[in-house]
Design a protein around this motif. Structure first.
Motif, PDB file in Angstrom:
ATOM      1  N   MET A 109       0.994  -0.731  -0.320  1.00 37.13           N
ATOM      2  CA  MET A 109       0.037   0.158   0.010  1.00 37.13           C
ATOM      3  C   MET A 109       1.192   1.222   0.646  1.00 37.13           C
ATOM      4  SD  MET A 109      -3.190  -0.536   0.262  1.00 37.13           S
ATOM      5  CE  MET A 109      -4.680   0.619   0.427  1.00 37.13           C
ATOM      6  N   ALA A 110       1.987   1.288   0.754  1.00 35.13           N
ATOM      7  CA  ALA A 110       3.224   2.304   0.895  1.00 35.13           C
ATOM      8  C   ALA A 110       3.489   2.418  -0.477  1.00 35.13           C
ATOM      9  CB  ALA A 110       3.922   2.698   2.163  1.00 35.13           C
ATOM     10  N   ASP A 111       4.133   1.693  -1.143  1.00 32.16           N
ATOM     11  CA  ASP A 111       4.666   1.915  -2.663  1.00 32.16           C
ATOM     12  C   ASP A 111       3.418   2.364  -3.402  1.00 32.16           C
ATOM     13  OD1 ASP A 111       7.326   0.108  -1.735  1.00 32.16           O
ATOM     14  OD2 ASP A 111       5.953  -1.939  -2.527  1.00 32.16           O
ATOM     15  N   LEU A 112       2.594   2.235  -3.708  1.00 33.00           N
ATOM     16  CA  LEU A 112       1.267   2.164  -4.180  1.00 33.00           C
ATOM     17  C   LEU A 112       1.067   3.939  -4.267  1.00 33.00           C
ATOM     18  CD1 LEU A 112      -1.435  -0.336  -4.223  1.00 33.00           C
ATOM     19  CD2 LEU A 112      -0.219   0.808  -6.847  1.00 33.00           C
ATOM     20  N   ASN A 113       0.899   4.189  -2.522  1.00 31.01           N
ATOM     21  CA  ASN A 113       1.415   5.809  -2.449  1.00 31.01           C
ATOM     22  C   ASN A 113       2.170   6.555  -2.392  1.00 31.01           C
ATOM     23  OD1 ASN A 113      -1.753   5.495  -1.496  1.00 31.01           O
ATOM     24  ND2 ASN A 113      -0.449   4.638   0.694  1.00 31.01           N
ATOM     25  N   THR A 114       3.427   6.072  -2.787  1.00 27.47           N
ATOM     26  CA  THR A 114       4.982   6.338  -2.959  1.00 27.47           C
ATOM     27  C   THR A 114       4.428   6.844  -3.909  1.00 27.47           C
ATOM     28  OG1 THR A 114       6.002   4.624  -2.726  1.00 27.47           O
ATOM     29  CG2 THR A 114       5.815   6.086  -0.656  1.00 27.47           C
ATOM     30  N   ALA A 115       4.402   6.047  -5.332  1.00 25.28           N
ATOM     31  CA  ALA A 115       4.733   5.987  -6.346  1.00 25.28           C
ATOM     32  C   ALA A 115       3.532   6.785  -7.099  1.00 25.28           C
ATOM     33  CB  ALA A 115       5.088   4.797  -7.096  1.00 25.28           C
ATOM     34  N   SER A 116       2.760   7.716  -7.258  1.00 25.92           N
ATOM     35  CA  SER A 116       2.026   8.054  -7.302  1.00 25.92           C
ATOM     36  C   SER A 116       1.083   8.938  -5.878  1.00 25.92           C
ATOM     37  CB  SER A 116       0.719   8.006  -7.910  1.00 25.92           C
ATOM     38  OG  SER A 116       0.519   7.505  -6.737  1.00 25.92           O
ATOM     39  N   ARG A 117       2.369  10.161  -5.141  1.00 30.22           N
ATOM     40  CA  ARG A 117       2.295  10.832  -4.222  1.00 30.22           C
ATOM     41  C   ARG A 117       0.999  12.370  -4.538  1.00 30.22           C
ATOM     42  NH1 ARG A 117       3.581  13.106   0.645  1.00 30.22           N
ATOM     43  NH2 ARG A 117       3.826  15.454   0.655  1.00 30.22           N
ATOM     44  N   GLU A 119      -1.457  12.239  -6.468  1.00 29.14           N
ATOM     45  CA  GLU A 119      -2.953  11.552  -7.266  1.00 29.14           C
ATOM     46  C   GLU A 119      -2.617  11.304  -5.662  1.00 29.14           C
ATOM     47  OE1 GLU A 119      -4.439   7.083  -8.292  1.00 29.14           O
ATOM     48  OE2 GLU A 119      -3.134   8.801  -9.558  1.00 29.14           O
ATOM     49  N   THR A 120      -2.427   9.930  -4.414  1.00 31.82           N
ATOM     50  CA  THR A 120      -2.602   9.972  -3.142  1.00 31.82           C
ATOM     51  C   THR A 120      -2.990  11.085  -2.981  1.00 31.82           C
ATOM     52  OG1 THR A 120      -1.489   8.440  -3.330  1.00 31.82           O
ATOM     53  CG2 THR A 120      -1.991   8.921  -1.064  1.00 31.82           C
ATOM     54  N   ASP A 125      -7.376  12.440   0.837  1.00 26.52           N
ATOM     55  CA  ASP A 125      -7.912  14.105   0.926  1.00 26.52           C
ATOM     56  C   ASP A 125      -9.341  14.245   0.763  1.00 26.52           C
ATOM     57  OD1 ASP A 125      -7.207  16.426   3.176  1.00 26.52           O
ATOM     58  OD2 ASP A 125      -8.002  17.660   0.993  1.00 26.52           O
ATOM     59  N   ALA A 126      -9.780  14.206  -0.717  1.00 26.11           N
ATOM     60  CA  ALA A 126     -11.054  13.600  -1.061  1.00 26.11           C
ATOM     61  C   ALA A 126     -11.485  12.972  -0.084  1.00 26.11           C
ATOM     62  CB  ALA A 126     -11.184  14.250  -2.143  1.00 26.11           C
TER      63      ALA A 126
END
Length: 215
Positions: A109-117, A119-120, A125-126
């Protein structure tokens, strides 16, 4: 059944298949368009009309696939969880001990978030402001399932409520990511913070719960 009816049935099935593929392509097109607009202009500033115009479809078409704008946020979260499940499935993570499996889940999950900061930052936030981020039980259910499997294998302390553990893990994940996205540049290493939080949950706070040499 005669040959003619069989052929007609096959043709009907092929038509249904084509229609479903077309529907799915449009669904994906609208999703990709919306996410791109959210990142570029912000979730609140982006309208369904703008999504329709950018995707070159009628406004009603957007509403036929996503009845509300928050539906894109829900789809975003679902796709993230599905991607992690796909990765862990390919790694046969279900055979890992529960602590390793939880660490692996949060790492992906962290990999996905950091790879697309970018977008995340916008969509997480929304989701917290306008969606059902903290009310949606989907992540909680997945983490509870992992804990429950560990409990059945006697890897979890007796008396631990799997549902409560899953809720705690999900809340920890969301609160950590929300803190991570609300400051630029990122205020801390997301992988390290999630790993540390999970270690605290798994080991507990009291000294007599610490590992060898840590008391």
């Amino acid at each position: 059944m005669n040959i003619r009816s069989v052929a007609a049935g096959d043709e009907g099935g092929a038509t249904v298949g084509r229609q479903e593929r077309k529907r799915r392509r449009l669904y994906d097109q609208l999703y990709d368009t919306a996410v791109g607009l959210f990142v570029a202009h912000g979730f609140e500033a982006t309208t369904m009309d703008q999504i329709a115009e950018a995707a070159d479809v009628a406004r009603a078409t957007v509403f036929n696939h996503y009845s509300q704008k928050v539906g894109f946020l829900e789809e975003w979260g679902a796709r993230r969880r599905a991607r992690v499940a796909e990765i862990l499935g390919a790694q046969h993570a279900e055979s890992l001990p529960v602590d390793d499996r939880l660490h692996r889940y949060l790492k992906e999950m962290a990999d996905l978030n950091t790879a697309s900061r970018a977008e995340t930052t916008v969509l997480m936030d929304a989701s917290a402001r306008y969606g059902r981020l903290l009310q949606d039980p989907s992540l909680e259910v997945e983490l509870t399932r992992i804990v429950e499997e560990g409990r059945r294998r006697d890897e979890i302390r007796k008396g631990v409520d799997s549902d409560q553990a899953g809720a705690l893990l999900a809340a920890c994940y969301f609160s950590t990511v929300l803190r991570w996205i609300r400051q630029e540049p990122a205020p801390f290493d997301l992988h390290q913070r999630l790993r540390g939080a999970l270690d605290i949950i798994l080991r507990g706070l009291l000294a007599d719960c610490a590992g060898p040499g840590e008391a």
